[in-house]
Design a protein around this motif. Structure first.
Motif, PDB file in Angstrom:
ATOM      1  N   THR A   1       0.821  -1.210   0.000  1.00  0.00           N
ATOM      2  CA  THR A   1       0.000   0.000   0.000  1.00  0.00           C
ATOM      3  C   THR A   1       0.857   1.263   0.000  1.00  0.00           C
ATOM      4  O   THR A   1       1.996   1.260   0.473  1.00  0.00           O
ATOM      5  CB  THR A   1      -0.940   0.030   1.225  1.00  0.00           C
ATOM      6  N   GLU A   2       0.315   2.354  -0.539  1.00  0.00           N
ATOM      7  CA  GLU A   2       0.985   3.641  -0.510  1.00  0.00           C
ATOM      8  C   GLU A   2       0.422   4.542   0.590  1.00  0.00           C
ATOM      9  O   GLU A   2       0.903   5.656   0.787  1.00  0.00           O
ATOM     10  CB  GLU A   2       0.851   4.338  -1.871  1.00  0.00           C
ATOM     11  N   GLU A   3      -0.597   4.065   1.297  1.00  0.00           N
ATOM     12  CA  GLU A   3      -1.194   4.854   2.381  1.00  0.00           C
ATOM     13  C   GLU A   3      -0.347   4.763   3.647  1.00  0.00           C
ATOM     14  O   GLU A   3       0.366   3.779   3.866  1.00  0.00           O
ATOM     15  CB  GLU A   3      -2.615   4.365   2.665  1.00  0.00           C
TER      16      GLU A   3
ATOM     17  N   ARG B   1      -0.301   5.554   8.006  1.00  0.00           N
ATOM     18  CA  ARG B   1      -0.948   5.871   9.284  1.00  0.00           C
ATOM     19  C   ARG B   1       0.116   5.771  10.371  1.00  0.00           C
ATOM     20  O   ARG B   1       0.415   4.685  10.849  1.00  0.00           O
ATOM     21  CB  ARG B   1      -2.086   4.892   9.574  1.00  0.00           C
TER      22      ARG B   1
ATOM     23  N   LYS C   1       5.342   3.081   7.680  1.00  0.00           N
ATOM     24  CA  LYS C   1       4.016   3.624   7.378  1.00  0.00           C
ATOM     25  C   LYS C   1       3.133   3.698   8.612  1.00  0.00           C
ATOM     26  O   LYS C   1       2.114   4.386   8.606  1.00  0.00           O
ATOM     27  CB  LYS C   1       3.333   2.760   6.305  1.00  0.00           C
TER      28      LYS C   1
END
Length: 370
Positions: free
Chosen positions: A83-85, A87, A124
């Motif tokens: 994923t490129e997201e 948190r 991430k």
């Protein structure tokens, strides 16, 4: 009473493990709250509550939700890597739900770099590693053998590390120890760029490598064609200004000179060659053409690559891939050829295809056979 509490803890833990949807998770959470209200001093309930709370928060992060609900550590690492997201407030929850990840992080920071594929995407979630002092030497050695190692998750992991200036300096020192290894210059340049991304410092060695690669790309582009003497003099001046080992560049420069009839020594060699009997020359040419015609295509690719005729090697690679598009080794060779001619976007596209094919092959090997 103790037996009752133990039974209750087992039931709630089973409910959390079996939660396969957000609705199941919410029901387990509500049941737990009610139990804690009735038994506020239960350490077991509090521990289960920490786990359910962590799972609930992590499940709100869409890219890893399914793996979180299944408590699938391998799937969690895989989905987080892809994923490129981002948190950056979920690292603690990640360690609560997957305690093995905390162990892997600790081992990585102690110098067990085999854990890198597992921890590389944790940036991430807010992971800022304190990278071991031996990592730079390991990275340089490993990258020279495996160009796929330096992928974007690793780059961002290092950029988010607590001691990134120290890592950058160590990478730079390791690269400069190989100043005389001309065959490694393209790979060393990529590592030096990484060091610059970490601490913003651009060394003289990196500048020299940049000039070397620019000149190499230009010479390879013209190695199979003729150029005006003015352009040849310009290339020669750039060559003479380089303060690195440059034997491979000298070979390319001589090839251009011979094709362009610029080098006087080469001209004399040609006149001596003309004294040979025409029949002998014709026979030799026929033998070479015949050998080349009947040579297997894969061997031709290696031959043209060795002779630095990269354009012909690329064409043959593409034709061979039409017959077998899933050949990972052939695609790797094509990607490297694209890098040699400066077509980095095409090389990157091939590397992406290689990554996907490798995953498909590994998945196919794990499937049960009939």
């Amino acid at each position: 009473m103790k037996v009752k509490r133990l039974f209750l803890a087992i039931v709630l833990l089973a409910a959390s493990v079996l939660a396969t949807t957000m609705e199941d998770l919410e029901r387990s959470w509500s049941d737990l709250i009610q139990r804690i209200v009735r038994e506020p001093d239960s350490d077991q309930l509090i521990e289960i509550g920490r786990k359910l709370s962590a799972q609930k928060r992590l499940a709100e992060f869409d890219p890893v939700r399914e793996a979180v609900l299944r408590e699938d550590l391998e799937g969690f690492v895989r989905e987080l890597s892809e994923t490129e997201e981002v948190r950056e407030d979920l690292l603690d929850e990640c360690f609560v739900l997957f305690p093995k990840l905390r162990e892997d992080v600790m081992n990585f920071e102690r110098g067990d770099f085999s854990k890198l594929p597992i921890v590389s995407a944790l940036w991430k979630l807010g992971y800022k590693p304190n990278v071991h002092r031996d990592f730079a030497s390991w990275l340089v050695r490993s990258f020279l053998n495996d160009p796929f190692l330096l992928e974007w998750n690793l780059v961002f992991l290092l950029r988010n590390s607590a001691n990134k200036q120290e890592i950058a300096s160590a990478i730079r020192q390791e690269c400069e120890r190989m100043k005389d290894r001309e065959e490694y210059y393209p790979a060393l340049y990529r590592l030096m760029v990484l060091a610059e991304q970490l601490d913003g410092v651009r060394s003289q060695f990196q500048n020299e490598l940049s000039r070397y690669i620019e000149l190499m790309t230009s010479l390879e582009r013209f190695s199979a064609s003729q150029i005006p003497e003015e352009d040849y003099r310009r290339f020669s001046q750039l060559f003479n200004e380089l303060n690195l080992k440059k034997d491979n560049l000298k070979v390319l420069l001589d090839q251009i000179a011979r094709r362009s009839n610029i080098d006087v020594t080469v001209k004399r060699s040609v006149r001596w060659f003309e004294k040979i009997q025409p029949r002998s020359i014709l026979l030799l040419i026929c033998l070479c053409v015949s050998a080349l015609f009947f040579m297997p295509r894969r061997l031709k690719i290696k031959l043209f690559a060795f002779l630095r005729a990269y354009g012909l090697a690329i064409k043959l690679c593409r034709k061979e891939l039409e017959k077998n598009p899933t050949d990972v080794n052939l695609r790797t060779q094509l990607a490297m050829l694209y890098e040699r001619v400066g077509e980095n976007e095409k090389a990157l596209e091939e590397y992406r295809l290689i990554r996907d094919l490798s995953r498909m092959i590994r998945k196919d090997r794990t499937l049960p056979r009939a």
